[in-house]
Scaffold this motif. Sequence first.
Motif, PDB file in Angstrom:
ATOM      1  N   ILE A  82     -91.417 -47.400  -6.940  1.00 15.07           N
ATOM      2  CA  ILE A  82     -92.946 -47.784  -7.403  1.00 15.07           C
ATOM      3  C   ILE A  82     -93.265 -48.401  -5.853  1.00 15.07           C
ATOM      4  O   ILE A  82     -92.755 -49.225  -5.297  1.00 15.07           O
ATOM      5  N   GLU A  83     -94.658 -48.081  -5.394  1.00 13.86           N
ATOM      6  CA  GLU A  83     -95.100 -48.610  -4.103  1.00 13.86           C
ATOM      7  C   GLU A  83     -96.584 -49.038  -4.485  1.00 13.86           C
ATOM      8  O   GLU A  83     -97.391 -48.033  -4.838  1.00 13.86           O
ATOM      9  N   GLY A 112     -91.857 -51.578  -3.882  1.00 15.54           N
ATOM     10  CA  GLY A 112     -92.246 -52.018  -2.491  1.00 15.54           C
ATOM     11  C   GLY A 112     -93.578 -52.089  -2.463  1.00 15.54           C
ATOM     12  O   GLY A 112     -94.374 -51.671  -3.278  1.00 15.54           O
ATOM     13  N   GLY A 113     -93.805 -53.163  -1.769  1.00 17.99           N
ATOM     14  CA  GLY A 113     -95.594 -53.220  -1.417  1.00 17.99           C
ATOM     15  C   GLY A 113     -96.061 -54.600  -2.110  1.00 17.99           C
ATOM     16  O   GLY A 113     -95.445 -54.965  -3.150  1.00 17.99           O
ATOM     17  N   SER A 114     -96.771 -55.306  -1.378  1.00 16.95           N
ATOM     18  CA  SER A 114     -97.399 -56.676  -1.672  1.00 16.95           C
ATOM     19  C   SER A 114     -98.103 -56.621  -2.871  1.00 16.95           C
ATOM     20  O   SER A 114     -98.530 -57.602  -3.616  1.00 16.95           O
ATOM     21  N   VAL A 119     -94.423 -53.910 -14.713  1.00 17.17           N
ATOM     22  CA  VAL A 119     -93.836 -54.852 -15.537  1.00 17.17           C
ATOM     23  C   VAL A 119     -92.880 -54.063 -16.214  1.00 17.17           C
ATOM     24  O   VAL A 119     -93.008 -52.875 -16.594  1.00 17.17           O
ATOM     25  N   LEU A 120     -91.366 -54.536 -16.546  1.00 16.53           N
ATOM     26  CA  LEU A 120     -90.263 -54.100 -17.339  1.00 16.53           C
ATOM     27  C   LEU A 120     -89.894 -54.625 -18.360  1.00 16.53           C
ATOM     28  O   LEU A 120     -90.002 -56.099 -18.427  1.00 16.53           O
ATOM     29  N   GLN A 121     -90.034 -54.069 -19.383  1.00 12.96           N
ATOM     30  CA  GLN A 121     -89.717 -54.667 -20.759  1.00 12.96           C
ATOM     31  C   GLN A 121     -88.702 -54.053 -21.639  1.00 12.96           C
ATOM     32  O   GLN A 121     -88.534 -52.868 -21.642  1.00 12.96           O
ATOM     33  N   GLY A 147     -91.659 -57.991  -1.435  1.00 19.11           N
ATOM     34  CA  GLY A 147     -92.970 -58.558  -1.430  1.00 19.11           C
ATOM     35  C   GLY A 147     -93.556 -58.194  -2.761  1.00 19.11           C
ATOM     36  O   GLY A 147     -94.778 -58.704  -3.087  1.00 19.11           O
ATOM     37  N   ALA A 148     -92.863 -57.450  -3.725  1.00 23.88           N
ATOM     38  CA  ALA A 148     -93.469 -57.020  -5.000  1.00 23.88           C
ATOM     39  C   ALA A 148     -93.478 -58.320  -5.759  1.00 23.88           C
ATOM     40  O   ALA A 148     -92.428 -59.180  -5.569  1.00 23.88           O
TER      41      ALA A 148
END
Length: 159
Positions: A82-83, A112-114, A119-121, A147-148
């Motif tokens: 996931i970016e 990755g990426g600011s 969301v993980l459920q 940074g995420a």
Amino acid sequence: MAANRNGHIDDASDGDVIEIAAGTYGSSSDTVETLGKAITIRGEVGAAGEPLTTVAHFFYIWEGETSSTVFENLLCKTQWHIEDCGPTLRNCVFDDVDSNGLEWSSGALSIGGSSSRPVLQNCRFTRNSSGLGGSALEEASGFCFYGASVTLTDCLFDS
């Protein structure tokens, strides 16, 4: 989804649900991208709520997906990346993923990426390994997201 996995996504519109029957689909050399669409990709579950749909595709989620892009009830057998986006993963199990030699070599789920806000459920990470020494998500600590900002609710991490 098996015969033309990206075709189903190509044909989908925001708000559509792609249902995947129980079974095993794909290989680690296959890549699935959701093209920034606000769709749900939903696997089948058993009587106890466990995912019965096994996906062995490499999922690359990087085109501005939001929490309205939902992956649900999937048993994941290869790495996802996931970016700079924020999809929702619900009742997904990352089990026995070995990312050694893969592009990111960073565990079952690389984030990755600011601007990443996934969301993980109710997700589980079990028996995973990586070239960087991590087993669950990123790096040896299991919680380095480059940074995420990740929201975890009722998730389990177990080696």
